[in-house]
Design a protein around this motif. Structure first.
Motif, PDB file in Angstrom:
ATOM      1  N   PRO A 199       0.819  -1.228   0.000  1.00  0.00           N
ATOM      2  CA  PRO A 199       0.000   0.000   0.000  1.00  0.00           C
ATOM      3  C   PRO A 199       0.848   1.273   0.000  1.00  0.00           C
ATOM      4  O   PRO A 199       0.509   2.245  -0.694  1.00  0.00           O
ATOM      5  CB  PRO A 199      -0.818  -0.127   1.285  1.00  0.00           C
ATOM      6  N   ILE A 200       1.936   1.294   0.773  1.00  0.00           N
ATOM      7  CA  ILE A 200       2.770   2.499   0.843  1.00  0.00           C
ATOM      8  C   ILE A 200       3.476   2.746  -0.473  1.00  0.00           C
ATOM      9  O   ILE A 200       3.505   3.875  -0.989  1.00  0.00           O
ATOM     10  CB  ILE A 200       3.781   2.386   2.008  1.00  0.00           C
ATOM     11  N   VAL A 201       4.052   1.712  -1.064  1.00  0.00           N
ATOM     12  CA  VAL A 201       4.748   1.860  -2.353  1.00  0.00           C
ATOM     13  C   VAL A 201       3.762   2.297  -3.432  1.00  0.00           C
ATOM     14  O   VAL A 201       4.059   3.201  -4.231  1.00  0.00           O
ATOM     15  CB  VAL A 201       5.455   0.545  -2.743  1.00  0.00           C
ATOM     16  N   ALA A 202       2.585   1.701  -3.460  1.00  0.00           N
ATOM     17  CA  ALA A 202       1.578   2.065  -4.462  1.00  0.00           C
ATOM     18  C   ALA A 202       1.133   3.511  -4.296  1.00  0.00           C
ATOM     19  O   ALA A 202       0.976   4.249  -5.283  1.00  0.00           O
ATOM     20  CB  ALA A 202       0.379   1.125  -4.364  1.00  0.00           C
ATOM     21  N   ALA A 203       0.941   3.950  -3.053  1.00  0.00           N
ATOM     22  CA  ALA A 203       0.519   5.335  -2.806  1.00  0.00           C
ATOM     23  C   ALA A 203       1.597   6.313  -3.255  1.00  0.00           C
ATOM     24  O   ALA A 203       1.294   7.359  -3.855  1.00  0.00           O
ATOM     25  CB  ALA A 203       0.207   5.524  -1.325  1.00  0.00           C
ATOM     26  N   LYS A 204       2.846   5.984  -2.993  1.00  0.00           N
ATOM     27  CA  LYS A 204       3.941   6.864  -3.396  1.00  0.00           C
ATOM     28  C   LYS A 204       4.050   6.946  -4.915  1.00  0.00           C
ATOM     29  O   LYS A 204       4.299   8.028  -5.477  1.00  0.00           O
ATOM     30  CB  LYS A 204       5.263   6.380  -2.785  1.00  0.00           C
ATOM     31  N   ILE A 205       3.876   5.821  -5.583  1.00  0.00           N
ATOM     32  CA  ILE A 205       3.918   5.823  -7.053  1.00  0.00           C
ATOM     33  C   ILE A 205       2.806   6.709  -7.606  1.00  0.00           C
ATOM     34  O   ILE A 205       3.030   7.501  -8.530  1.00  0.00           O
ATOM     35  CB  ILE A 205       3.788   4.388  -7.600  1.00  0.00           C
ATOM     36  N   CYS A 206       1.609   6.588  -7.046  1.00  0.00           N
ATOM     37  CA  CYS A 206       0.477   7.394  -7.535  1.00  0.00           C
ATOM     38  C   CYS A 206       0.726   8.880  -7.324  1.00  0.00           C
ATOM     39  O   CYS A 206       0.480   9.693  -8.230  1.00  0.00           O
ATOM     40  CB  CYS A 206      -0.810   6.961  -6.840  1.00  0.00           C
ATOM     41  N   LEU A 207       1.208   9.264  -6.148  1.00  0.00           N
ATOM     42  CA  LEU A 207       1.486  10.670  -5.889  1.00  0.00           C
ATOM     43  C   LEU A 207       2.590  11.196  -6.795  1.00  0.00           C
ATOM     44  O   LEU A 207       2.520  12.328  -7.289  1.00  0.00           O
ATOM     45  CB  LEU A 207       1.893  10.854  -4.418  1.00  0.00           C
ATOM     46  N   ASP A 208       3.604  10.373  -7.016  1.00  0.00           N
ATOM     47  CA  ASP A 208       4.745  10.756  -7.855  1.00  0.00           C
ATOM     48  C   ASP A 208       4.340  10.869  -9.314  1.00  0.00           C
ATOM     49  O   ASP A 208       4.471  11.934  -9.945  1.00  0.00           O
ATOM     50  CB  ASP A 208       5.842   9.704  -7.667  1.00  0.00           C
ATOM     51  N   GLN A 209       3.830   9.770  -9.865  1.00  0.00           N
ATOM     52  CA  GLN A 209       3.610   9.696 -11.311  1.00  0.00           C
ATOM     53  C   GLN A 209       2.320  10.365 -11.777  1.00  0.00           C
ATOM     54  O   GLN A 209       2.240  10.793 -12.937  1.00  0.00           O
ATOM     55  CB  GLN A 209       3.613   8.233 -11.752  1.00  0.00           C
ATOM     56  N   PHE A 210       1.315  10.475 -10.910  1.00  0.00           N
ATOM     57  CA  PHE A 210       0.049  11.066 -11.328  1.00  0.00           C
ATOM     58  C   PHE A 210      -0.267  12.373 -10.596  1.00  0.00           C
ATOM     59  O   PHE A 210      -1.328  12.953 -10.795  1.00  0.00           O
ATOM     60  CB  PHE A 210      -1.089  10.059 -11.125  1.00  0.00           C
ATOM     61  N   GLY A 211       0.672  12.806  -9.762  1.00  0.00           N
ATOM     62  CA  GLY A 211       0.546  14.090  -9.095  1.00  0.00           C
ATOM     63  C   GLY A 211       1.703  14.998  -9.458  1.00  0.00           C
ATOM     64  O   GLY A 211       1.576  15.916 -10.266  1.00  0.00           O
ATOM     65  N   TYR A 212       2.867  14.722  -8.875  1.00  0.00           N
ATOM     66  CA  TYR A 212       4.059  15.540  -9.127  1.00  0.00           C
ATOM     67  C   TYR A 212       4.426  15.589 -10.609  1.00  0.00           C
ATOM     68  O   TYR A 212       4.761  16.652 -11.141  1.00  0.00           O
ATOM     69  CB  TYR A 212       5.223  14.970  -8.310  1.00  0.00           C
ATOM     70  N   ASN A 213       4.345  14.448 -11.275  1.00  0.00           N
ATOM     71  CA  ASN A 213       4.784  14.374 -12.678  1.00  0.00           C
ATOM     72  C   ASN A 213       3.919  15.220 -13.624  1.00  0.00           C
ATOM     73  O   ASN A 213       4.435  16.096 -14.324  1.00  0.00           O
ATOM     74  CB  ASN A 213       4.822  12.920 -13.130  1.00  0.00           C
ATOM     75  N   PRO A 214       2.607  15.010 -13.681  1.00  0.00           N
ATOM     76  CA  PRO A 214       1.816  15.802 -14.639  1.00  0.00           C
ATOM     77  C   PRO A 214       1.654  17.262 -14.248  1.00  0.00           C
ATOM     78  O   PRO A 214       1.538  18.126 -15.127  1.00  0.00           O
ATOM     79  CB  PRO A 214       0.457  15.092 -14.654  1.00  0.00           C
ATOM     80  N   PHE A 215       1.671  17.556 -12.939  1.00  0.00           N
ATOM     81  CA  PHE A 215       1.419  18.932 -12.517  1.00  0.00           C
ATOM     82  C   PHE A 215       2.684  19.774 -12.417  1.00  0.00           C
ATOM     83  O   PHE A 215       2.607  20.993 -12.402  1.00  0.00           O
ATOM     84  CB  PHE A 215       0.668  18.955 -11.180  1.00  0.00           C
ATOM     85  N   PHE A 216       3.853  19.118 -12.347  1.00  0.00           N
ATOM     86  CA  PHE A 216       5.074  19.916 -12.304  1.00  0.00           C
ATOM     87  C   PHE A 216       6.189  19.371 -13.195  1.00  0.00           C
ATOM     88  O   PHE A 216       6.683  20.085 -14.069  1.00  0.00           O
ATOM     89  CB  PHE A 216       5.604  20.050 -10.867  1.00  0.00           C
ATOM     90  N   ALA A 217       6.616  18.122 -12.981  1.00  0.00           N
ATOM     91  CA  ALA A 217       7.836  17.634 -13.623  1.00  0.00           C
ATOM     92  C   ALA A 217       7.769  17.706 -15.144  1.00  0.00           C
ATOM     93  O   ALA A 217       8.690  18.215 -15.793  1.00  0.00           O
ATOM     94  CB  ALA A 217       8.121  16.200 -13.169  1.00  0.00           C
ATOM     95  N   ALA A 218       6.675  17.193 -15.737  1.00  0.00           N
ATOM     96  CA  ALA A 218       6.575  17.187 -17.200  1.00  0.00           C
ATOM     97  C   ALA A 218       6.509  18.597 -17.778  1.00  0.00           C
ATOM     98  O   ALA A 218       7.280  18.930 -18.683  1.00  0.00           O
ATOM     99  CB  ALA A 218       5.375  16.350 -17.651  1.00  0.00           C
ATOM    100  N   PRO A 219       5.606  19.462 -17.296  1.00  0.00           N
ATOM    101  CA  PRO A 219       5.592  20.816 -17.860  1.00  0.00           C
ATOM    102  C   PRO A 219       6.869  21.593 -17.573  1.00  0.00           C
ATOM    103  O   PRO A 219       7.331  22.364 -18.423  1.00  0.00           O
ATOM    104  CB  PRO A 219       4.375  21.474 -17.186  1.00  0.00           C
ATOM    105  N   PHE A 220       7.466  21.395 -16.403  1.00  0.00           N
ATOM    106  CA  PHE A 220       8.732  22.064 -16.084  1.00  0.00           C
ATOM    107  C   PHE A 220       9.806  21.696 -17.103  1.00  0.00           C
ATOM    108  O   PHE A 220      10.515  22.561 -17.619  1.00  0.00           O
ATOM    109  CB  PHE A 220       9.169  21.671 -14.674  1.00  0.00           C
ATOM    110  N   GLY A 221       9.919  20.398 -17.411  1.00  0.00           N
ATOM    111  CA  GLY A 221      10.918  19.959 -18.367  1.00  0.00           C
ATOM    112  C   GLY A 221      10.632  20.428 -19.780  1.00  0.00           C
ATOM    113  O   GLY A 221      11.505  20.968 -20.468  1.00  0.00           O
ATOM    114  N   VAL A 222       9.401  20.239 -20.231  1.00  0.00           N
ATOM    115  CA  VAL A 222       9.042  20.594 -21.599  1.00  0.00           C
ATOM    116  C   VAL A 222       9.110  22.095 -21.818  1.00  0.00           C
ATOM    117  O   VAL A 222       9.700  22.578 -22.798  1.00  0.00           O
ATOM    118  CB  VAL A 222       7.634  20.053 -21.938  1.00  0.00           C
ATOM    119  N   TRP A 223       8.529  22.856 -20.909  1.00  0.00           N
ATOM    120  CA  TRP A 223       8.549  24.315 -21.058  1.00  0.00           C
ATOM    121  C   TRP A 223       9.966  24.863 -20.908  1.00  0.00           C
ATOM    122  O   TRP A 223      10.368  25.770 -21.628  1.00  0.00           O
ATOM    123  CB  TRP A 223       7.623  24.962 -20.024  1.00  0.00           C
ATOM    124  N   GLY A 224      10.723  24.296 -19.971  1.00  0.00           N
ATOM    125  CA  GLY A 224      12.086  24.778 -19.755  1.00  0.00           C
ATOM    126  C   GLY A 224      12.952  24.622 -20.981  1.00  0.00           C
ATOM    127  O   GLY A 224      13.630  25.568 -21.422  1.00  0.00           O
TER     128      GLY A 224
END
Length: 248
Positions: free
Chosen positions: A126-151
């Motif tokens: 459960p902990i690993v799955a929750a971290k993956i969801c927050l990372d890949q479907f939270g941090y990634n689409p809302f910051f990491a991907a646009p930060f990289g592409v726009w930068g």
């Protein structure tokens, strides 16, 4: 006339183009995970790495991020694609990439620490799955991907603030960041399962190791298959082909 490809399709094509190196990288990371839990000498080596990271903290994070994101790709391009000749563009790339990746590494390390505080530092499903969801479907689409592409798009547009405005739109995100997300999920969700199954002190060092392999493989693929596209272009889109230049 062929149908215009959707962002989903572009991302899926990038994921397929990257399937072989992604499988190699995922296999290496899985081997490291198994070695940590089942091979005492490897566990001792990885524990020493974790202790080193703990002792040096933010310094380790920043230096590792610069090496992975700025030094290794330029050295790789110089050695394999420029016949050992250093060009002014290599220095320009480094000046942009060093702070860019240092900031990215700082945020990733901060995110790992925050999730360990919120969810715990145990390798349960459960902990690993929750971290993956927050990372890949939270941090990634809302910051990491646009930060990289726009930068990188801003850099390739000559750091023009006038050209930055068209990048900050939903249409640009959908056409450029979304394909990157699809390709990233295919590669990094299995990698994050490995990383989050390790203790907190090892998560960033293993992330940096995975990113180092991935950046080198993507640099090679980009230069090999995309011809004139520079090593710092939007890598998954470049490999998929049909990169749109920012001309306006």
């Amino acid at each position: 006339m062929s149908r215009r490809r959707t962002p989903w399709l572009i991302g899926w094509e990038a994921a397929k183009a990257n399937a072989a190196p992604a499988f190699v990288l995922q296999s290496v990371m899985l081997a490291i995970l198994l070695a940590y839990y089942f091979h005492p000498p490897s566990a001792a080596l990885l524990t020493a790495l974790a202790d080193f990271k703990q002792r040096h903290g933010l310094t380790f994070v920043l230096i590792a991020s610069v090496i992975v994101g700025a030094v290794l790709p330029e050295l790789f391009v110089i050695v394999f694609f420029q016949r050992g000749r250093i060009r002014l563009q290599n220095a320009r790339n480094f000046v942009f990439n060093a702070p860019f990746w240092a900031f990215d590494g700082f945020l990733v390390n901060l995110m790992y620490r925050a999730m360990a505080e919120w969810l715990g530092d145990r390798a349960s499903v459960p902990i690993v799955a929750a971290k993956i969801c927050l990372d890949q479907f939270g941090y990634n689409p809302f910051f990491a991907a646009p930060f990289g592409v726009w930068g990188y798009a801003w850099k390739n547009a000559g750091y023009s603030f006038a050209k930055l405005r068209p990048l900050l739109t939903w249409q640009y995100y959908r056409e450029h960041a979304f394909p990157v997300l699809v390709a990233t999920w295919a590669v990094w969700i299995p990698l994050m399962a490995v990383i989050y199954s390790l203790p907190l002190a090892l998560q960033f060092p293993l992330f940096a190791l995975a990113l180092a392999f991935w950046v080198l493989m993507m640099t090679y693929m980009t230069n090999r298959f995309a011809g004139k596209i520079e090593a710092d272009a939007e890598l998954p889109i470049s490999v998929a082909g049909n990169v749109e230049e920012l001309n306006h």
